[in-house]
Structure formats: C-alpha cells, structure tokens
Design an enzyme around this catalytic site. Structure first.
Site, short mmCIF file in Angstrom:
data_model
loop_
_atom_site.label_atom_id
_atom_site.label_comp_id
_atom_site.label_asym_id
_atom_site.label_seq_id
_atom_site.Cartn_x
_atom_site.Cartn_y
_atom_site.Cartn_z
N HIS A 275 0.83 -1.21 0.00
CA HIS A 275 0.00 0.00 0.00
C HIS A 275 0.87 1.26 0.00
O HIS A 275 1.83 1.36 0.75
CB HIS A 275 -1.02 0.00 1.14
CG HIS A 275 -0.46 0.04 2.52
ND1 HIS A 275 -0.12 1.21 3.17
CD2 HIS A 275 -0.22 -0.95 3.42
CE1 HIS A 275 0.31 0.94 4.39
NE2 HIS A 275 0.27 -0.36 4.56
N ASP A 287 6.19 0.58 6.47
CA ASP A 287 4.75 0.40 6.40
C ASP A 287 4.13 1.51 5.56
O ASP A 287 3.61 2.47 6.10
CB ASP A 287 4.16 0.39 7.82
CG ASP A 287 2.67 0.10 7.86
OD1 ASP A 287 2.15 -0.44 6.88
OD2 ASP A 287 2.04 0.43 8.88
N GLU A 321 -4.97 1.85 2.50
CA GLU A 321 -5.02 0.67 3.38
C GLU A 321 -5.18 1.07 4.83
O GLU A 321 -5.91 0.42 5.59
CB GLU A 321 -3.75 -0.17 3.20
CG GLU A 321 -3.78 -1.51 3.92
CD GLU A 321 -3.33 -1.47 5.36
OE1 GLU A 321 -3.56 -2.46 6.09
OE2 GLU A 321 -2.73 -0.45 5.80
N GLU A 322 -4.53 2.16 5.22
CA GLU A 322 -4.43 2.47 6.65
C GLU A 322 -5.75 2.86 7.29
O GLU A 322 -6.01 2.50 8.43
CB GLU A 322 -3.40 3.59 6.88
CG GLU A 322 -1.95 3.20 6.55
CD GLU A 322 -1.39 2.15 7.49
OE1 GLU A 322 -2.15 1.56 8.28
OE2 GLU A 322 -0.18 1.91 7.41
N ASP A 349 3.19 -6.48 3.38
CA ASP A 349 2.80 -5.41 4.30
C ASP A 349 3.16 -5.78 5.73
O ASP A 349 2.41 -5.52 6.66
CB ASP A 349 1.31 -5.10 4.17
CG ASP A 349 0.90 -3.88 4.98
OD1 ASP A 349 1.78 -3.07 5.33
OD2 ASP A 349 -0.31 -3.74 5.27
N HIS A 419 3.36 2.82 12.80
CA HIS A 419 2.43 3.95 12.92
C HIS A 419 3.00 5.08 13.78
O HIS A 419 2.26 5.76 14.50
CB HIS A 419 1.08 3.50 13.49
CG HIS A 419 0.32 2.57 12.59
ND1 HIS A 419 -0.90 2.05 12.93
CD2 HIS A 419 0.61 2.08 11.36
CE1 HIS A 419 -1.34 1.27 11.95
NE2 HIS A 419 -0.42 1.28 10.99
#
Length: 462
Positions: A275, A287, A321-322, A349, A419
């Site tokens: 992604h 990520d 995606e997130e 991922d 994140h």
C-alpha cells in the site's frame, strides 16, 4: 499495516491439469537456474533501498486525501514508465479524509505535565476548551465491564501491554465504543508496541452509530504506565484532552498498476503489491513503502533480465489501506470479471526486514507446490512456507476466491516503529530489502510461468 487475516473464502471450482510432480518434474528442478538469475539481479546492488528512501524522503507521510499522497503516486507512475514496465496506469478510488488538527493531552493533577499522545484515526474532536476528567485505568474489556459503575464521567485508559498485534489491536479499534457504553467522556489506550522511548503510535479506530462518539487517543507506553502507577498509589489523576480532529467529505485518490504481460496466457494474472499510503504522522518506510518497492522492483528485475512469464504479473500499489482499505475494495470492483483468472495474489505489508518465506491460504496440493517454489529461495533464507496467508489489501479479492499469500519477514522490531514518526528509511537494511525483492520476484515469476496452472483451491476446514 493490519494484522494478517486468515482468509479462507477461496474458489472451490478451479479446474486444473495434474500437478507437475505427477509429470515427473518438480518446480524446483525446472526453475532453479532462472530463480538464481532473479536472485542475483535483485541483490546485486542497493537500488531497492535507494528507491524506497527517495520515495519516503521526497514525500514524507502519504496520508489518504493529502496532496503528498497524490504527488507520490505521480512520481511512482513516472518512474515505472521510465523503467519500461507495461500498462502503467492509475485507477480511481474515493478515499476518506480525516484531519488530525491541533491536539494535546495534559496531566493536570497531581502535577502538571504534557503527555505524549496521538489521536486515533477517525476519532471525533473535542470542544475548543477540551475535555478534562479523572482517569480510570483498566487492563481489559472484562475489567471495564466489572467496574462499569465507576466509569461514568471519566476518561478510560486501557493500559494493556503489547502481546501480539491481533490480541492488542481491539483496544485501539473498539476502545472508544466500550468506554462510551459505560458513560466515559473519552478513551485513551497504551500505544500498541513492545518498545517505548515516549513514541505514541496512531492507528485506526471505529464507532458504533448507536453509542455516543467520544474522542480517542493513544498515549506513549511510558505515560500510560505513569498514570497507572499514580492510581496504584492512591492518587486520582486528571487529564485534559484537546483534539481538533474532524472527518471531511471523501476525496479522489488512485491505485497504481503496472505489468509484464504474459507471453502465452496474458489473461491469467498473478497480482502482487503493497500500500502506497501511510499514516499522517508516519513517513511509512517499512509500512509500506518498502513493500511497494519490493513488488515494483521484482517486476523491474524481470523486465531487465528479459524474463517474460507465460502469464501476466501485475503490480498494484493500493491506496488507503491504513484508514479504510478502499484501494483493495476498488480493485476488486474494477476487476471483478477478471477475478476467476487471478491465479494468485501476494501482499507485502509486514515490513521488508530479512525475508523468511511466504504464508499461503490454499489446498494441501497447492501448498506442496508452493514449497517447491520456496525451495528456490533457500540461498537467501526465504524458503519457509506457513499456512494462513493474506493481507488487508488482497482481502477483498481473496473473499471472491483468489488464492492469497503474504511475504513473511523477521518482525522483531516491526512494532517498535509501527504507525509512528520513527518509521524512517534508516530502520531498513539494503540487503534485507534486496532479498525481499528476490523473494517476490521468484515466487511471482514461477507461479506465473509454470507450464501447469498451480492447483489452488479451497483449503480444508479446521
């Protein structure tokens, strides 16, 4: 990145010829020389790491609905065309637009202290003056239920130590629902991760429309434990939370698509990718810029070596995606008529640390053939095969019957940076990324070129 799901809804009616083993030749024997060539091509230099770092450094966080994401997509498309990849284009996707705004969390009693916090994606905001209340700490949803009478008018803090992402993520996902259900005015969580250094982790959360929507945020693990210790000593800590978060109207974005068209069966497709978006505070190196580049570079290596498989290999860099998975859903809808001829979907991922192999959701005969392909990767330590593969972006097409697979990597440090603003290129090693490229290239090429279509189908029930 989301927890790797075990998608089991695979096509039951795929009719295929007998496996290669029945014809007297294994995939390992047939493809060893070509696999070695792909591995050498992928690992000869640091091209993949350099490309990942340029993407991350040039555009920074690439959150859905932002100009930075769209600029990154334009850059990727231009580079893919320069690489000579085929059918390079974008496909439209409408994505959610959540804006963080100004935010803070302050301990106001028993002393004044600014806390390390990040609002959770999708949260509502507070009034301009914020919300201030005594904090109630719980260690589980069950504890919250037992102590429900104590929660009204308080801020509930879920101080739950990280075990696995799958076990801990529900406190982020539905903590605000459960806290509001018992009358809390806000929900806080201890950040999801095994290691701190005062780095709060954001991530998605959700609401139930039948329950009040209260603001939700993550504290650093150190600050969460501080508040817990204060309560254990008999203090009654208070926190003032200010959040300017708001959800705006959906906006347009795009998936990125590139291919090497198959020489004999171009309508049969192996699709792979990652992604392109990241969280608004996260540069998103592992990520998932690294996962995008692993798939992209795998295709470029095939192109450079002149290795055109019988079937089409398609790279998709999914958007959103997130905080919505709209890219994966849009791909399913746009390609629904083609899905019966998608023979395999591969997602990267989980970071691009040292590759270990692949996880796969398929029948036992197909898994046996995947093991033959994975054996081609023994020289780089990526020959393991485990059951239960998939990913959030390929989930929608797996639910329509497309077999799914995930690249497995060493994950010891993945959730240290997940994140957060620390998800930067220095966390990744050029050798690891190059080997991840090699693993994706070999798996996708052999699956696409095998003279007999691999007999994927519905796995047996547990």
């Amino acid at each position: 990145m989301r927890n790797r799901p075990l998608y089991l809804a695979l096509a039951a009616g795929v009719i295929c010829a007998a496996p290669l083993a029945a014809q007297g030749e294994s995939l390992t024997t047939r493809y060893q020389a070509r696999a070695d060539s792909l591995i050498r091509g992928a690992t000869r230099d640091s091209t993949a790491w350099n490309r990942m770092a340029e993407l991350v450094d040039r555009f920074g966080p690439r959150f859905s609905g932002t100009p930075e994401l769209e600029q990154a997509i334009d850059w990727v498309v231009a580079r893919m065309r320069e690489d000579g990849l085929e059918n390079v284009h974008t496909e439209p996707v409408m994505v959610p637009r959540w804006v963080r705004g100004q935010e803070s969390a302050t301990l106001t009693s028993p002393r004044s202290m600014e806390l390390h916090m990040l609002g959770l994606g999708g949260s509502v905001g507070t009034a301009a003056e914020g919300v201030e209340a005594e904090v109630m700490v719980v260690g589980s949803f069950d504890e919250l239920t037992r102590r429900a009478s104590e929660a009204r008018g308080k801020i509930v803090l879920f101080d739950v130590p990280f075990t696995t992402y799958g076990q801990t993520q529900p406190y982020r996902g539905r903590g605000a629902i459960e806290a509001a259900r018992v009358g809390a005015v806000a929900s806080l969580i201890r950040s999801l991760g095994p290691f701190g250094m005062q780095s709060p982790h954001t991530g998605g959360m959700r609401y139930n429309d039948s329950i009040a929507k209260i603001p939700a945020a993550a504290l650093s693990m150190e600050d969460a434990m501080l508040i817990h210790r204060l309560i254990d000593r008999g203090e009654r800590p208070r926190v003032r939370l200010r959040m300017g978060a708001q959800t705006l109207a959906d906006v347009p974005s795009r998936n990125v698509v590139a291919e090497i068209r198959g020489s004999e069966l171009p309508n049969e497709v192996v699709v792979m990718g990652g992604h392109i978006d990241s969280w608004d505070v996260a540069p998103g190196a592992m990520d998932d810029a690294g996962g995008c580049v692993a798939a992209w570079e795998a295709l470029r290596v095939m192109k450079r070596l002149g290795m055109r498989p019988r079937r089409t290999v398609r790279v998709v860099l999914w958007t959103n995606e997130e905080n919505g998975t709209r890219g994966g859903t849009a791909y399913r809808d746009a390609h629904r008529a083609e899905l019966p001829n998608h023979i395999l979907a591969i997602e990267s991922d989980e970071g691009v640390f040292a590759p270990k192999g692949f996880s796969v959701t398929a029948t036992e005969p197909a898994v046996a053939q995947v093991r033959q392909i994975a054996a081609l990767l023994r020289s780089i330590g990526a020959d393991s095969v485990e059951l239960g593969g998939g990913g959030a972006d390929i989930g929608p097409i797996m639910q329509q019957g497309v077999p799914g697979m995930g690249l497995m990597v060493e994950q010891e440090k993945y959730f240290w940076y997940h994140h957060t603003s620390a998800d930067t290129p220095d966390k990744l090693d050029p050798v690891d990324i190059a080997r991840s490229v090699a693993a994706m290239a070999v798996m996708s090429y052999v699956a696409a070129d095998a003279p007999v279509r691999i007999a994927f189908g519905r796995p047996p029930a547990n």
